[in-house]
Design an enzyme around this catalytic site. Structure first.
Site, PDB file in Angstrom:
ATOM      1  N   THR A 161     129.613   6.062  88.428  1.00 54.21           N
ATOM      2  CA  THR A 161     130.060   7.420  88.111  1.00 54.21           C
ATOM      3  C   THR A 161     130.818   8.024  89.293  1.00 54.21           C
ATOM      4  OG1 THR A 161     128.103   8.528  88.973  1.00 54.21           O
ATOM      5  CG2 THR A 161     127.986   7.712  86.697  1.00 54.21           C
TER       6      THR A 161
ATOM      7  N   HIS B 187     129.863  10.435  91.016  1.00 53.77           N
ATOM      8  CA  HIS B 187     128.892  10.988  91.963  1.00 53.77           C
ATOM      9  C   HIS B 187     129.224  10.543  93.390  1.00 53.77           C
ATOM     10  CE1 HIS B 187     124.976  12.472  93.292  1.00 53.77           C
ATOM     11  NE2 HIS B 187     124.801  11.325  93.919  1.00 53.77           N
TER      12      HIS B 187
ATOM     13  N   ARG C 131     127.686  -4.068 107.589  1.00 55.76           N
ATOM     14  CA  ARG C 131     128.110  -3.045 108.541  1.00 55.76           C
ATOM     15  C   ARG C 131     126.934  -2.340 109.199  1.00 55.76           C
ATOM     16  NH1 ARG C 131     131.428  -4.381 104.885  1.00 55.76           N
ATOM     17  NH2 ARG C 131     133.685  -4.211 105.135  1.00 55.76           N
TER      18      ARG C 131
ATOM     19  N   ILE D 123     126.501   4.163  98.345  1.00 53.58           N
ATOM     20  CA  ILE D 123     127.084   2.970  97.741  1.00 53.58           C
ATOM     21  C   ILE D 123     127.745   3.345  96.416  1.00 53.58           C
ATOM     22  CG2 ILE D 123     126.604   0.655  96.829  1.00 53.58           C
ATOM     23  CD1 ILE D 123     124.257   0.521  98.845  1.00 53.58           C
TER      24      ILE D 123
END
Length: 162
Positions: free
Chosen positions: A95, A97, A136, A91
């Site tokens: 940042t 990342h 989803r 998710i």
């Protein structure tokens, strides 16, 4: 096509005959477990609904999506495994990342598939929010786990027909 325009659980049965003896490994990320377990349930049920026996489906956990590639490689190295389904959820955060993990996982899974000449399926959600992930993973947009299992079946069917 965007998943808000298509239900992820709707598929045709083309190229999916005579696959009952195929063996599948499903590798599931423990990170975002509520989402990934729902993805797993979708994939597992889809395989069963398409004639794959429980005995021909293995489930393995990894800590996070980044580890899916190595686990997929370990599974692909095994001659008896015909396809690997990788399930995870990353998710978007505050940042970069997110970008690094998503890129690494996508490339890693692709590389394993090409290296071992087996379907290694990318069933990793990359939503902006938890709600988008849930939508989803069995919510209003269907289940990406279903889609991942159908993809594995269809790719094995294609290979069988070549």
């Amino acid at each position: 096509m965007a998943s808000n325009l298509k239900n992820l659980s709707e598929h045709s049965g083309k190229n999916m005959k005579g696959l009952q003896d195929k063996k599948f490994a499903i590798v599931v990320s423990e990170w975002n477990e509520e989402v990934t377990e729902s993805l797993y349930n979708g994939a597992y049920e889809t395989l069963l609904d398409n004639g794959i026996s429980k005995e021909n489906i293995e489930k393995h956990y990894v800590p996070g999506s980044f580890e899916l590639s190595l686990a997929a490689q370990w599974m692909a190295e095994r001659k008896e495994i015909d396809a690997v389904i990788c399930l995870g959820c990353v998710i978007q955060g505050e940042t970069k990342h997110f970008d690094f993990i998503c890129d690494a996982v996508a490339h890693g899974i692709t590389n394993v598939s090409l290296k071992y000449n087996k379907p290694i399926i990318f069933g990793v959600l990359t939503p902006n929010t938890q709600q988008q992930a849930l939508d989803r993973a069995g919510g209003k947009h269907g289940n990406k786990g279903d889609e991942a299992a159908f993809t594995a079946l269809k790719m094995l069917g294609l290979a069988k027909g070549l």
